[in-house]
Scaffold this motif. Structure first.
Motif, PDB file in Angstrom:
ATOM      1  N   ILE A 144       0.829  -1.202   0.000  1.00  0.00           N
ATOM      2  CA  ILE A 144       0.000   0.000   0.000  1.00  0.00           C
ATOM      3  C   ILE A 144       0.864   1.255   0.000  1.00  0.00           C
ATOM      4  O   ILE A 144       0.599   2.214  -0.737  1.00  0.00           O
ATOM      5  CB  ILE A 144      -0.947  -0.008   1.215  1.00  0.00           C
ATOM      6  CG1 ILE A 144      -1.959  -1.156   1.074  1.00  0.00           C
ATOM      7  CG2 ILE A 144      -1.671   1.327   1.345  1.00  0.00           C
ATOM      8  CD1 ILE A 144      -2.864  -1.297   2.273  1.00  0.00           C
ATOM      9  N   MET A 145       1.911   1.270   0.807  1.00  0.00           N
ATOM     10  CA  MET A 145       2.735   2.464   0.953  1.00  0.00           C
ATOM     11  C   MET A 145       3.647   2.694  -0.242  1.00  0.00           C
ATOM     12  O   MET A 145       3.805   3.816  -0.713  1.00  0.00           O
ATOM     13  CB  MET A 145       3.575   2.363   2.235  1.00  0.00           C
ATOM     14  CG  MET A 145       2.768   2.463   3.514  1.00  0.00           C
ATOM     15  SD  MET A 145       3.802   2.177   4.970  1.00  0.00           S
ATOM     16  CE  MET A 145       5.032   3.456   4.766  1.00  0.00           C
ATOM     17  N   LEU A 146       4.266   1.615  -0.735  1.00  0.00           N
ATOM     18  CA  LEU A 146       5.286   1.751  -1.763  1.00  0.00           C
ATOM     19  C   LEU A 146       4.874   1.162  -3.108  1.00  0.00           C
ATOM     20  O   LEU A 146       5.674   1.169  -4.050  1.00  0.00           O
ATOM     21  CB  LEU A 146       6.590   1.088  -1.294  1.00  0.00           C
ATOM     22  CG  LEU A 146       7.187   1.647   0.002  1.00  0.00           C
ATOM     23  CD1 LEU A 146       8.437   0.874   0.391  1.00  0.00           C
ATOM     24  CD2 LEU A 146       7.494   3.128  -0.141  1.00  0.00           C
ATOM     25  N   GLY A 147       3.663   0.620  -3.196  1.00  0.00           N
ATOM     26  CA  GLY A 147       3.213   0.067  -4.460  1.00  0.00           C
ATOM     27  C   GLY A 147       3.946  -1.194  -4.871  1.00  0.00           C
ATOM     28  O   GLY A 147       4.049  -1.493  -6.053  1.00  0.00           O
ATOM     29  N   GLU A 148       4.460  -1.950  -3.908  1.00  0.00           N
ATOM     30  CA  GLU A 148       5.228  -3.162  -4.196  1.00  0.00           C
ATOM     31  C   GLU A 148       4.389  -4.385  -3.849  1.00  0.00           C
ATOM     32  O   GLU A 148       4.630  -5.073  -2.857  1.00  0.00           O
ATOM     33  CB  GLU A 148       6.544  -3.154  -3.417  1.00  0.00           C
ATOM     34  CG  GLU A 148       7.462  -1.998  -3.811  1.00  0.00           C
ATOM     35  CD  GLU A 148       8.752  -1.982  -3.007  1.00  0.00           C
ATOM     36  OE1 GLU A 148       8.843  -2.745  -2.018  1.00  0.00           O
ATOM     37  OE2 GLU A 148       9.661  -1.211  -3.356  1.00  0.00           O
ATOM     38  N   SER A 149       3.390  -4.638  -4.677  1.00  0.00           N
ATOM     39  CA  SER A 149       2.486  -5.757  -4.413  1.00  0.00           C
ATOM     40  C   SER A 149       3.168  -7.104  -4.614  1.00  0.00           C
ATOM     41  O   SER A 149       2.681  -8.125  -4.157  1.00  0.00           O
ATOM     42  CB  SER A 149       1.259  -5.663  -5.323  1.00  0.00           C
ATOM     43  OG  SER A 149       1.645  -5.676  -6.689  1.00  0.00           O
ATOM     44  N   GLY A 150       4.300  -7.129  -5.316  1.00  0.00           N
ATOM     45  CA  GLY A 150       4.993  -8.389  -5.561  1.00  0.00           C
ATOM     46  C   GLY A 150       5.529  -9.054  -4.318  1.00  0.00           C
ATOM     47  O   GLY A 150       5.858 -10.242  -4.341  1.00  0.00           O
ATOM     48  N   TRP A 151       5.613  -8.316  -3.217  1.00  0.00           N
ATOM     49  CA  TRP A 151       6.120  -8.902  -1.979  1.00  0.00           C
ATOM     50  C   TRP A 151       5.050  -9.689  -1.224  1.00  0.00           C
ATOM     51  O   TRP A 151       5.368 -10.421  -0.297  1.00  0.00           O
ATOM     52  CB  TRP A 151       6.680  -7.809  -1.070  1.00  0.00           C
ATOM     53  CG  TRP A 151       7.971  -7.245  -1.567  1.00  0.00           C
ATOM     54  CD1 TRP A 151       8.141  -6.105  -2.300  1.00  0.00           C
ATOM     55  CD2 TRP A 151       9.274  -7.798  -1.400  1.00  0.00           C
ATOM     56  NE1 TRP A 151       9.464  -5.918  -2.597  1.00  0.00           N
ATOM     57  CE2 TRP A 151      10.192  -6.940  -2.047  1.00  0.00           C
ATOM     58  CE3 TRP A 151       9.760  -8.938  -0.762  1.00  0.00           C
ATOM     59  CZ2 TRP A 151      11.555  -7.184  -2.077  1.00  0.00           C
ATOM     60  CZ3 TRP A 151      11.131  -9.180  -0.792  1.00  0.00           C
ATOM     61  CH2 TRP A 151      12.006  -8.313  -1.434  1.00  0.00           C
TER      62      TRP A 151
END
Length: 230
Positions: free
Chosen positions: A47-54
Motif C-alpha cells: 500500500i505504501m510503496l506500491g510493491e504488491s509483488g512482496w
C-alpha cells in the motif's frame, strides 16, 4: 526500478545495494514495518510503496480476482489521499483557495513520487493536482477536456514511454471516465434522501464512471474482468 526475489536454491555470491537518500528513506520505512507480522507488513509495504509483488502469491491472486489490485499499487488514489490529509488542516486555517493551502502539500507529494521512482500513475495525479492548484491561483476557468489534455501534454513531455504504457492508459482512462460520466451517472441512479443512501449512490456512480473507459482495455489485455470490483 524493479525487484528480484532470490530463493535459497540460487547461490548468491555477492550483493550490492546502491546507497543514497532515497534508499535510506525506503529502508527507514521498512524498519517501521518490521514490527508487524509478516503478512501485514507485506500488505502495508504494497500500500505504501506500491510493491504488491512482496505479498504472498495466493493472497495476491485473491486480490486480483476481487478486482481491487489497484489498492495495492501506487496510483492516483494514494496520492490524492496523501494530498488531502495535508490539504484539509491547511484549508481550515488559511482557506481552501489560499496559495499555501494549494501548493504546500505538493512538496511532500513530490517527495513521495520521487521515492517511488516516478511511476506514471503518480506522475499523472501529481500533474493533475498541480494544474488544479495553478488554475485556482490564476482564476482561470478551464473545462474538463482541456484539463485532461493539459495533464496529458505535461506527462507526455515528462515521461513519453510511461504515457504510452498500459499503466498510463488505465490511469488516464479511469480519471477521464470519472470527470466525464460521474455526474451523469449519479443523476440517473436512484433518488435518495438519507445521507447514507446519498453516499452509497455517489460511490456506485464513482465506480461505474471510472470503469467506463478502462473496462474494454482490461478485457482486451487480461481476457477477464472482475465484476466484484465495483
Amino acid at each position: 526500478r524493479s525487484y528480484l526475489r532470490v530463493y535459497k536454491k540460487w547461490h548468491v555470491l555477492k550483493t550490492h545495494c546502491p546507497s543514497g537518500i532515497r534508499t535510506a528513506i525506503r529502508s527507514r520505512l521498512m524498519n517501521l514495518l518490521s514490527g508487524l507480522d509478516q503478512q501485514p507488513a507485506r500488505v502495508a509495504r504494497a500500500i505504501m510503496l506500491g510493491e504488491s509483488g512482496w505479498m504472498e502469491r495466493d493472497f495476491r491472486n485473491r486480490i486480483r480476482r476481487l478486482g481491487i489490485m489497484h489498492l495495492f499499487a501506487a496510483s492516483g488514489l494514494h496520492l490524492g489521499i496523501f494530498y488531502g490529509l495535508l490539504f484539509l488542516p491547511l484549508s481550515l486555517g488559511l482557506g481552501r483557495k489560499h496559495p499555501a493551502t494549494l501548493f504546500l502539500p505538493l512538496i511532500p507529494c513530490a517527495l513521495y513520487v520521487w521515492i517511488l521512482f516516478f511511476p506514471v500513475s503518480l506522475c499523472r495525479a501529481f500533474a493533475f493536482i498541480l494544474l488544479l492548484a495553478l488554475r485556482s491561483v490564476l482564476h482561470r476557468k478551464i473545462g474538463v477536456e482541456h484539463h485532461l489534455a493539459n495533464t496529458g501534454i505535461l506527462l507526455l513531455f515528462w515521461d513519453p514511454l510511461g504515457f504510452y504504457s498500459l499503466s498510463g492508459y488505465l490511469s488516464f482512462g479511469a480519471v477521464s471516465g470519472i470527470l466525464i460520466f460521474y455526474k451523469r451517472i449519479e443523476r440517473g441512479l436512484f433518488s435518495s434522501k438519507h445521507w447514507f443512501a446519498t453516499l452509497f449512490r455517489s460511490q456506485v456512480a464513482l465506480s461505474l464512471s471510472a470503469s467506463m473507459f478502462i473496462t474494454p482495455l482490461l478485457v482486451f489485455s487480461f481476457q477477464e474482468y472482475p465484476f466484484s470490483s465495483h
